[in-house]
Motif scaffolding. Structure first.
Motif, short mmCIF file in Angstrom:
data_model
loop_
_atom_site.label_atom_id
_atom_site.label_comp_id
_atom_site.label_asym_id
_atom_site.label_seq_id
_atom_site.Cartn_x
_atom_site.Cartn_y
_atom_site.Cartn_z
N TYR A 4 -19.31 48.85 29.27
CA TYR A 4 -18.23 48.52 28.36
C TYR A 4 -18.69 48.69 26.92
O TYR A 4 -19.88 48.71 26.63
CB TYR A 4 -17.69 47.10 28.57
CG TYR A 4 -18.69 46.00 28.31
CD1 TYR A 4 -18.82 45.44 27.05
CD2 TYR A 4 -19.49 45.52 29.33
CE1 TYR A 4 -19.74 44.43 26.81
CE2 TYR A 4 -20.40 44.50 29.10
CZ TYR A 4 -20.52 43.96 27.84
OH TYR A 4 -21.42 42.96 27.60
N THR A 6 -17.58 47.08 23.04
CA THR A 6 -16.81 46.06 22.33
C THR A 6 -16.85 46.34 20.85
O THR A 6 -17.91 46.64 20.30
CB THR A 6 -17.40 44.65 22.58
OG1 THR A 6 -17.42 44.39 23.99
CG2 THR A 6 -16.58 43.58 21.88
N GLU A 32 -4.34 41.33 27.82
CA GLU A 32 -4.58 40.44 26.68
C GLU A 32 -4.96 39.07 27.20
O GLU A 32 -4.43 38.61 28.20
CB GLU A 32 -3.32 40.33 25.83
CG GLU A 32 -2.94 41.61 25.14
CD GLU A 32 -1.74 41.42 24.25
OE1 GLU A 32 -1.89 40.75 23.21
OE2 GLU A 32 -0.66 41.94 24.60
N SER A 38 -8.46 43.77 26.25
CA SER A 38 -9.31 44.49 27.18
C SER A 38 -8.56 45.72 27.66
O SER A 38 -7.47 45.61 28.22
CB SER A 38 -9.66 43.61 28.39
OG SER A 38 -10.37 42.47 27.99
N SER A 40 -8.82 48.96 30.15
CA SER A 40 -9.60 49.48 31.27
C SER A 40 -8.79 50.54 32.00
O SER A 40 -7.56 50.59 31.91
CB SER A 40 -10.00 48.36 32.23
OG SER A 40 -8.85 47.71 32.74
N ASP A 53 -15.16 50.10 30.17
CA ASP A 53 -14.04 49.34 29.63
C ASP A 53 -14.21 49.32 28.11
O ASP A 53 -15.30 49.54 27.59
CB ASP A 53 -14.04 47.90 30.15
CG ASP A 53 -13.67 47.82 31.62
OD1 ASP A 53 -13.06 48.76 32.16
OD2 ASP A 53 -14.01 46.79 32.23
N TYR A 55 -13.28 46.84 24.82
CA TYR A 55 -12.82 45.52 24.41
C TYR A 55 -12.69 45.43 22.89
O TYR A 55 -13.52 45.97 22.15
CB TYR A 55 -13.81 44.43 24.85
CG TYR A 55 -14.07 44.40 26.34
CD1 TYR A 55 -13.03 44.42 27.26
CD2 TYR A 55 -15.37 44.35 26.82
CE1 TYR A 55 -13.27 44.39 28.62
CE2 TYR A 55 -15.62 44.31 28.19
CZ TYR A 55 -14.58 44.33 29.08
OH TYR A 55 -14.81 44.29 30.43
N LYS A 57 -12.30 42.34 20.22
CA LYS A 57 -12.38 40.89 20.21
C LYS A 57 -12.83 40.37 18.86
O LYS A 57 -13.56 41.05 18.15
CB LYS A 57 -13.38 40.42 21.26
CG LYS A 57 -13.02 40.87 22.68
CD LYS A 57 -14.07 40.43 23.68
CE LYS A 57 -13.71 40.86 25.07
NZ LYS A 57 -12.70 40.09 25.71
#
Length: 138
Positions: A4, A6, A32, A38, A40, A53, A55, A57
């Motif tokens: 992932y 972020t 959400e 997120s 994916s 993924d 993200y 945040k």
């Protein structure tokens, strides 16, 4: 394999508008939650998760989000036209240009990319390397 990526965001509504302008067109689904956004790729029953993924945040330490100098997330499009279309949609959704879609001389003859900054300043690339499309030299 990268599991992932972020990126930080102080304004999740602005980030959602920006990323929703192009990630769903690339097959990403949005979830959400209280911790942020997120994105994916869908997983069929019996299939392993498709990674990475992505993200968005707020920073866990509570301080303002900042963009990493030299950091960039790249998303592969199906075609040069899709790169142009999604780049334009992301600009309209609050992004800023960091390089118009086109061929890049430093990469292969089919590498076609457009670069953006999200509303927080994170650098994003949209690219296609489709060998069935005209290349830089043709």
């Amino acid at each position: 394999m990268i599991a992932y990526i972020t990126v930080g965001a102080d304004d999740l509504a602005r980030a959602k508008r920006f990323y929703s302008a192009f990630l769903p067109a690339l097959g990403y689904q949005l979830k959400e939650g209280p911790a942020g956004l997120s994105f994916s790729l869908p997983v069929k029953p019996g299939q392993s998760p498709v990674q990475p993924d992505f993200y968005v945040k707020p920073p866990f330490d509570g301080r303002p989000a900042s963009a990493g100098n030299g950091s960039m997330a790249a998303f592969e499009a199906r075609s040069q036209k899709q790169v142009r279309d999604l780049h334009a949609a992301a600009l309209l959704a609050g992004g800023s240009g960091e390089g118009q879609p086109g061929f890049r001389a430093d990469y292969g003859p089919h590498f076609y990319a457009g670069y953006l900054r999200d509303p927080q300043g994170n650098k994003i690339a949209l690219f296609s390397s489709n060998p069935n499309e005209p290349g830089r030299d043709g």
